[in-house]
Design a protein around this motif. Structure first.
Motif, mmCIF file in Angstrom:
data_model
loop_
_atom_site.group_PDB
_atom_site.id
_atom_site.type_symbol
_atom_site.label_atom_id
_atom_site.label_comp_id
_atom_site.label_asym_id
_atom_site.label_seq_id
_atom_site.Cartn_x
_atom_site.Cartn_y
_atom_site.Cartn_z
ATOM 1 N N THR A 115 0.847 -1.199 0.000
ATOM 2 C CA THR A 115 0.000 0.000 0.000
ATOM 3 C C THR A 115 0.883 1.249 0.000
ATOM 4 O OG1 THR A 115 -0.135 0.352 2.407
ATOM 5 C CG2 THR A 115 -1.591 -1.321 1.460
ATOM 6 N N ASN A 116 0.241 2.401 0.046
ATOM 7 C CA ASN A 116 0.965 3.676 0.103
ATOM 8 C C ASN A 116 1.187 4.162 1.535
ATOM 9 O OD1 ASN A 116 0.955 3.833 -2.733
ATOM 10 N ND2 ASN A 116 -1.089 4.774 -2.724
ATOM 11 N N CYS A 117 1.040 3.264 2.494
ATOM 12 C CA CYS A 117 1.141 3.616 3.912
ATOM 13 C C CYS A 117 2.467 4.312 4.224
ATOM 14 C CB CYS A 117 1.006 2.354 4.763
ATOM 15 S SG CYS A 117 1.092 2.645 6.543
ATOM 16 N N ARG A 118 2.392 5.443 4.939
ATOM 17 C CA ARG A 118 3.579 6.229 5.272
ATOM 18 C C ARG A 118 4.078 5.992 6.688
ATOM 19 N NH1 ARG A 118 2.220 12.142 4.819
ATOM 20 N NH2 ARG A 118 4.437 12.305 5.353
ATOM 21 N N GLN A 119 3.203 5.471 7.557
ATOM 22 C CA GLN A 119 3.589 5.336 8.963
ATOM 23 C C GLN A 119 2.867 4.152 9.613
ATOM 24 O OE1 GLN A 119 1.999 8.306 11.611
ATOM 25 N NE2 GLN A 119 3.695 8.172 13.070
ATOM 26 N N ILE A 120 3.601 3.449 10.469
ATOM 27 C CA ILE A 120 3.031 2.425 11.341
ATOM 28 C C ILE A 120 3.227 2.897 12.777
ATOM 29 C CG2 ILE A 120 3.196 0.051 12.199
ATOM 30 C CD1 ILE A 120 4.320 -0.719 9.424
ATOM 31 N N GLU B 232 10.026 -2.363 11.733
ATOM 32 C CA GLU B 232 10.921 -1.303 11.259
ATOM 33 C C GLU B 232 11.469 -1.611 9.873
ATOM 34 O OE1 GLU B 232 14.366 1.441 13.346
ATOM 35 O OE2 GLU B 232 14.269 -0.688 13.823
ATOM 36 N N SER B 233 11.448 -2.884 9.491
ATOM 37 C CA SER B 233 12.011 -3.272 8.193
ATOM 38 C C SER B 233 11.110 -2.917 7.017
ATOM 39 C CB SER B 233 12.282 -4.785 8.188
ATOM 40 O OG SER B 233 11.060 -5.521 8.166
ATOM 41 N N GLY B 234 9.875 -2.532 7.306
ATOM 42 C CA GLY B 234 8.948 -2.202 6.228
ATOM 43 C C GLY B 234 9.202 -0.829 5.637
ATOM 44 N N ASN B 235 8.461 -0.501 4.606
ATOM 45 C CA ASN B 235 8.607 0.794 3.944
ATOM 46 C C ASN B 235 8.123 1.976 4.788
ATOM 47 O OD1 ASN B 235 9.688 -0.440 1.650
ATOM 48 N ND2 ASN B 235 7.659 -0.779 0.758
ATOM 49 N N PRO B 236 7.017 1.841 5.535
ATOM 50 C CA PRO B 236 6.540 2.993 6.313
ATOM 51 C C PRO B 236 7.476 3.331 7.467
ATOM 52 C CG PRO B 236 4.797 1.348 6.006
ATOM 53 C CD PRO B 236 6.079 0.693 5.625
ATOM 54 N N ALA B 237 7.445 4.585 7.889
ATOM 55 C CA ALA B 237 8.154 4.987 9.102
ATOM 56 C C ALA B 237 7.472 4.324 10.296
ATOM 57 C CB ALA B 237 8.119 6.509 9.253
ATOM 58 N N LEU B 238 8.247 4.029 11.320
ATOM 59 C CA LEU B 238 7.707 3.354 12.495
ATOM 60 C C LEU B 238 7.744 4.274 13.709
ATOM 61 C CD1 LEU B 238 6.651 0.747 13.856
ATOM 62 C CD2 LEU B 238 9.049 0.129 14.292
ATOM 63 N N THR B 239 6.628 4.315 14.438
ATOM 64 C CA THR B 239 6.544 5.042 15.700
ATOM 65 C C THR B 239 6.162 4.048 16.783
ATOM 66 O OG1 THR B 239 5.814 7.072 14.596
ATOM 67 C CG2 THR B 239 5.428 6.906 16.975
ATOM 68 N N LEU C 125 -0.328 10.396 14.744
ATOM 69 C CA LEU C 125 -0.762 10.023 13.401
ATOM 70 C C LEU C 125 -0.231 10.991 12.348
ATOM 71 C CD1 LEU C 125 -2.471 7.981 11.824
ATOM 72 C CD2 LEU C 125 -4.446 9.469 12.194
ATOM 73 N N LEU C 126 0.629 10.486 11.470
ATOM 74 C CA LEU C 126 1.288 11.248 10.403
ATOM 75 C C LEU C 126 1.944 12.528 10.924
ATOM 76 C CD1 LEU C 126 -0.859 10.810 7.173
ATOM 77 C CD2 LEU C 126 1.143 9.547 7.958
ATOM 78 N N ASN C 127 2.367 12.488 12.165
ATOM 79 C CA ASN C 127 3.178 13.563 12.747
ATOM 80 C C ASN C 127 4.634 13.227 12.447
ATOM 81 O OD1 ASN C 127 4.688 15.279 14.409
ATOM 82 N ND2 ASN C 127 3.191 15.222 16.064
ATOM 83 N N GLU C 128 5.222 13.922 11.480
ATOM 84 C CA GLU C 128 6.550 13.541 11.002
ATOM 85 C C GLU C 128 7.623 13.623 12.084
ATOM 86 O OE1 GLU C 128 7.571 15.553 7.415
ATOM 87 O OE2 GLU C 128 5.897 14.711 6.271
ATOM 88 N N LYS C 129 7.362 14.402 13.122
ATOM 89 C CA LYS C 129 8.333 14.477 14.222
ATOM 90 C C LYS C 129 8.400 13.168 15.003
ATOM 91 C CE LYS C 129 7.986 19.483 14.897
ATOM 92 N NZ LYS C 129 7.629 20.573 15.865
ATOM 93 N N THR C 130 7.406 12.312 14.828
ATOM 94 C CA THR C 130 7.407 11.029 15.529
ATOM 95 C C THR C 130 7.871 9.881 14.637
ATOM 96 O OG1 THR C 130 5.121 10.410 14.958
ATOM 97 C CG2 THR C 130 5.436 11.839 16.898
ATOM 98 N N PHE C 131 8.163 10.169 13.371
ATOM 99 C CA PHE C 131 8.597 9.121 12.448
ATOM 100 C C PHE C 131 9.916 8.503 12.908
ATOM 101 C CE2 PHE C 131 6.254 10.346 8.250
ATOM 102 C CZ PHE C 131 5.045 10.306 8.926
#
Length: 299
Positions: A101-106, A131-138, A192-198
C-alpha cells in the motif's frame, strides 16, 4: 485520511476506533473474525472491515492501496519458546501486506521494560520486523494502562474481592508509572502522520510514580466501602499466580500473564522526549480509576 487498524478487538484498539472516526478519518479494520467484530464493536457499521488472520498470510484479503497510516495493536502472544515465534510471524505478515500500500507510517504500542528477558527480546524482534517495512515506524512504550475494563482494573478487583488481600513482598515496593487509557489514545491520535514522531520510540506514562501498594490502597478507597487487611507473602506462590490468571484468563491469558510478570520489576518511563513533540497533561492514577470518565481525549 484512510487509517488501517490491526488489533481492532484489543482493549486499546476497540477504543481507538471512535477517536479516529470523530476526527473524520476513514477507518479500515483488519480482523480475523468478521462476525465477532460486527457483534462486539458498536462502530462496526462505520468502518470498512477486511478479513485476515495475521498468522495465515494467504487468509488476508487485499488491503486498499490508498492507506495513509496504520496502527499495529495486535495483542502480545504468550512468550514461550513456541509462541514467541507467532509474534514475529504476525508482524512479518503484516509488513508484507502493508508494504503493498501507500502507507507512510506504522504506529504500535509496546511495554516499558528495563530488564532483559524473553518477553523483552521477543518484543524487540517484533519491533525490528515492523521497522524493516517501507513505512516509518513510531513506537509508544507504556506501563500499566488504567481505564474501565482494563486488565489492571480486573486485577485490582480480583485481588480485593476477598479479605484479607494477599500479595507478595516484592509487589509492595514495585514502582509503576501508570497511564490512563484516555491518554494512551490521545498519544496514538497525536502521533498520526506527525513527522516528528517518524522512526522514533517514546516512553509514555502518567504524572505519578507509585508503588503497587499505593495503587492498591487508592483503588480500595474508591471502589470498596471497607479497608481490608493486607497479607504479604515472601514470594509469588503458584496458587496466587494461578488464582489471578484464572480470573483474568477470560479477558486475555497473554495479557494477564504479562501483567503478573510486569509486577516483578519497576515500570517507570526512562525518558520523556514525547513531551517536546506532544505536550499533554495526563490524568492522575486516581482520576483514571474513576468509574465514569467525562474527560475527553485531547492533546
Amino acid at each position: 485520511m484512510k487509517v488501517l487498524l490491526a488489533g481492532a478487538n484489543s482493549y486499546i484498539g476497540t477504543r481507538l476506533i471512535p477517536v479516529l472516526l470523530e476526527k473524520g478519518h476513514e477507518v479500515v479494520c483488519l480482523v480475523r473474525d468478521k462476525n465477532h467484530f460486527d457483534k462486539s464493536n458498536n462502530n462496526s457499521a462505520d468502518v470498512t472491515v477486511i478479513k485476515g488472520d495475521l498468522l495465515r498470510r494467504q487468509s488476508i484479503q487485499p488491503l486498499p492501496c490508498d492507506i495513509d497510516a496504520a496502527y499495529y495493536l495486535v495483542n502480545a502472544f504468550t512468550q514461550t519458546a513456541g509462541f514467541a515465534a507467532l509474534g514475529a510471524l504476525s508482524a512479518q505478515n503484516f509488513i508484507e501486506v502493508i508494504d503493498q500500500t501507500n502507507c507512510r507510517q506504522i504506529i504500535t504500542l509496546s511495554d516499558i521494560n528495563n530488564i532483559i528477558s524473553a518477553d523483552s527480546i521477543a518484543r524487540l524482534h517484533v519491533e525490528d520486523i515492523l521497522e524493516s517495512g517501507n513505512p516509518a515506524l513510531t513506537i509508544l512504550n507504556a506501563g500499566m494502562t488504567i481505564g474501565p475494563g482494563s486488565m489492571a482494573l480486573e486485577m485490582f478487583n480480583a485481588l480485593t474481592a476477598k479479605a484479607p488481600i494477599v500479595i507478595t513482598q516484592n509487589w509492595i515496593k514495585t514502582r509503576i508509572q501508570p497511564i490512563a487509557a484516555d491518554d494512551v489514545l490521545g498519544y496514538l491520535d497525536a502521533c498520526l502522520l506527525n513527522e516528528k514522531t517518524f522512526n522514533q520510540k517514546f516512553d509514555i506514562g502518567g504524572p505519578e510514580v507509585l508503588s503497587f501498594k499505593q495503587m492498591l490502597l487508592i483503588y480500595i478507597a474508591i471502589y470498596k466501602d471497607f479497608k481490608p487487611s493486607i497479607v504479604t507473602l515472601p514470594y509469588l506462590t503458584a496458587k496466587l499466580s494461578a488464582h489471578l490468571l484464572n480470573i483474568l484468563n477470560p479477558v486475555s491469558y497473554p495479557g494477564a500473564q504479562s501483567l503478573v510478570e510486569s509486577l516483578k520489576n519497576d515500570t517507570v518511563c526512562r525518558e520523556d522526549s514525547i513531551n517536546d513533540i506532544i505536550p499533554r497533561q495526563c490524568l492522575t492514577f486516581k482520576k483514571a480509576l474513576m468509574p465514569v470518565s467525562n474527560i475527553a481525549v485531547k492533546v
